[in-house]
Write a protein that holds these residues in place. Structure first.
Motif, mmCIF file in Angstrom:
data_model
loop_
_atom_site.group_PDB
_atom_site.id
_atom_site.type_symbol
_atom_site.label_atom_id
_atom_site.label_comp_id
_atom_site.label_asym_id
_atom_site.label_seq_id
_atom_site.Cartn_x
_atom_site.Cartn_y
_atom_site.Cartn_z
ATOM 1 N N HIS A 107 0.822 -1.216 0.000
ATOM 2 C CA HIS A 107 0.000 0.000 0.000
ATOM 3 C C HIS A 107 0.852 1.261 0.000
ATOM 4 O O HIS A 107 0.380 2.325 -0.373
ATOM 5 C CB HIS A 107 -0.928 0.017 1.224
ATOM 6 N N PHE A 153 -6.752 -2.746 7.781
ATOM 7 C CA PHE A 153 -7.498 -2.091 6.707
ATOM 8 C C PHE A 153 -8.673 -2.971 6.269
ATOM 9 O O PHE A 153 -8.644 -4.196 6.431
ATOM 10 C CB PHE A 153 -6.578 -1.775 5.513
ATOM 11 N N ARG A 193 -11.384 -2.251 12.499
ATOM 12 C CA ARG A 193 -10.676 -1.009 12.173
ATOM 13 C C ARG A 193 -10.343 -0.177 13.411
ATOM 14 O O ARG A 193 -9.394 0.612 13.402
ATOM 15 C CB ARG A 193 -11.551 -0.199 11.201
ATOM 16 N N ASN A 245 -6.745 -0.234 14.437
ATOM 17 C CA ASN A 245 -5.691 0.321 13.598
ATOM 18 C C ASN A 245 -4.850 1.282 14.433
ATOM 19 O O ASN A 245 -5.377 2.173 15.096
ATOM 20 C CB ASN A 245 -6.295 1.062 12.404
ATOM 21 N N ARG A 290 -4.950 6.377 5.413
ATOM 22 C CA ARG A 290 -5.105 4.943 5.667
ATOM 23 C C ARG A 290 -3.772 4.271 5.979
ATOM 24 O O ARG A 290 -3.689 3.426 6.858
ATOM 25 C CB ARG A 290 -5.754 4.248 4.459
#
Length: 198
Positions: free
Chosen positions: A53, A76, A147, A150, A62
């Motif tokens: 990514h 993700f 999420r 994260n 992100r």
């Protein structure tokens, strides 16, 4: 078992991916503990890796956690409904990570069954039991990792990785999955799994 420290993660993703095999992923909350042995992982090498990514220095909200310190979670979404759990590696500013692709339940298998299938483990079919956490989206659902985790510090007390029992096993290196767009990078042997777990 001893929790992995920051220095463990502060290394090349390929090395970390291989050495994460046999380690134990733990999630603790509200007096509950679920844990699972890591049996499959993929290395993503950051700037020069067309499957990563962060390839070419891509920097978006992100992926920002990958540019931070090692030993943090990068989670993700995929397909709009599942999540992938990654471990950030290397020093700050070098955006590498390891995707955890598969785990085998150790503790809290009843909770995992409820999270994955909405029914008791005893009612699961043979194929459901085998498939409880043998994929990145599956393991996140089974271990209640979404999420909201994260950026979680893997050296903390809620989500972390412990040393495994140190058993002997053979490691298989093969191509990563689902990255056909990545040109030559799709052929790199940067996916690792414990022989006999596939």
């Amino acid at each position: 078992m001893k929790k992995l420290d920051r220095e463990f993660y502060n290394r090349d993703s390929i090395l970390v991916a291989r050495e994460l095999l046999g380690k134990v992923l733990v999630h603790q909350w509200e007096g509950q503990r679920v844990s699972a042995r890591i049996v499959e992982a993929e290395a993503y090498m950051g700037l020069e890796d067309k499957a990563a990514h962060s390839y070419g220095g891509r920097r978006t909200p992100r992926v920002e956690v990958m540019y931070g310190d090692p030993g943090f979670a990068y989670i993700f979404p995929i397909y709009g409904m599942y999540f992938c759990f990654n471990v950030v590696t290397r020093e700050k500013g070098v955006p590498q990570a390891v995707l955890i692709r598969g785990v085998e339940p150790l503790e809290g298998i009843r909770e995992m069954a409820e999270k994955r299938y909405g029914k008791p483990y005893e009612e699961l079919s043979k194929s459901q039991r085998k498939g409880i956490s043998n994929g990145p989206g599956k393991l996140c659902k089974a271990l209640s990792l979404d999420r909201s985790f994260n950026g979680a510090d893997l050296c903390g007390d809620q989500v972390y990785i412990e040393e495994g029992p140190g058993e002997d096993f053979q490691i298989i290196a093969t191509k990563r999955i689902g990255i056909d767009y990545a040109e030559e990078a799709r052929d790199y042997l940067w996916r690792f799994y414990i022989e006999g777990t596939q």
